[in-house]
Design a protein around this motif. Sequence first.
Motif, short mmCIF file in Angstrom:
data_model
loop_
_atom_site.label_atom_id
_atom_site.label_comp_id
_atom_site.label_asym_id
_atom_site.label_seq_id
_atom_site.Cartn_x
_atom_site.Cartn_y
_atom_site.Cartn_z
N GLN A 196 -9.91 -0.76 -2.44
CA GLN A 196 -9.92 0.05 -3.65
C GLN A 196 -11.17 -0.23 -4.49
OE1 GLN A 196 -6.23 -1.00 -5.51
NE2 GLN A 196 -5.02 0.43 -4.29
N PHE A 197 -11.54 -1.49 -4.60
CA PHE A 197 -12.73 -1.84 -5.37
C PHE A 197 -13.98 -1.27 -4.71
CE2 PHE A 197 -16.21 -4.83 -6.29
CZ PHE A 197 -16.27 -4.67 -7.66
N SER A 198 -14.05 -1.34 -3.38
CA SER A 198 -15.21 -0.81 -2.67
C SER A 198 -15.34 0.70 -2.86
CB SER A 198 -15.11 -1.13 -1.18
OG SER A 198 -15.05 -2.50 -0.97
N VAL A 199 -14.22 1.40 -2.80
CA VAL A 199 -14.23 2.84 -3.02
C VAL A 199 -14.65 3.15 -4.45
CG1 VAL A 199 -12.75 4.90 -3.15
CG2 VAL A 199 -12.58 3.35 -1.19
N GLN A 227 -2.77 -8.95 2.91
CA GLN A 227 -2.62 -7.50 2.87
C GLN A 227 -2.91 -6.97 1.46
OE1 GLN A 227 1.24 -6.17 4.15
NE2 GLN A 227 0.31 -4.82 5.64
N ASP A 228 -2.37 -7.64 0.44
CA ASP A 228 -2.65 -7.22 -0.94
C ASP A 228 -4.13 -7.35 -1.26
OD1 ASP A 228 0.02 -6.71 -1.33
OD2 ASP A 228 0.42 -8.61 -2.37
N PHE A 229 -4.73 -8.44 -0.81
CA PHE A 229 -6.14 -8.65 -1.11
C PHE A 229 -7.01 -7.60 -0.43
CE2 PHE A 229 -10.25 -10.34 0.08
CZ PHE A 229 -10.77 -10.57 -1.17
N LEU A 230 -6.74 -7.31 0.82
CA LEU A 230 -7.55 -6.32 1.53
C LEU A 230 -7.38 -4.94 0.92
CD1 LEU A 230 -7.10 -7.53 5.21
CD2 LEU A 230 -9.07 -7.82 3.71
N THR A 231 -6.19 -4.62 0.43
CA THR A 231 -5.98 -3.34 -0.24
C THR A 231 -6.79 -3.28 -1.53
OG1 THR A 231 -3.75 -3.22 0.65
CG2 THR A 231 -4.23 -1.82 -1.24
#
Length: 75
Positions: free
Chosen positions: A45-48, A37-41
């Motif tokens: 954020q990095f993608s945005v 969950q932390d990684f996907l968040t």
Amino acid sequence: QIIMTVLSWIIRLLPIGIFAIIFDFSLRLSISDEFSQDFLTQLLQFSVLVTGLTLFHGFVILPLVEKATRCLRLK
């Protein structure tokens, strides 16, 4: 000739290394729900961030550079 030989080895072995990295990553991701969950968040954020900065660069910075160089060429 030696460089080409070494590069051909690297090119042949690279898919195995990439597979190993992805396999290890998928194992770690499936072990812990909190980590995933932390990684996907963080990934979202990095993608945005990358998308936003790319759009800013394309729509703001590049037109300003183009206008500045056009003014210099006209003189």
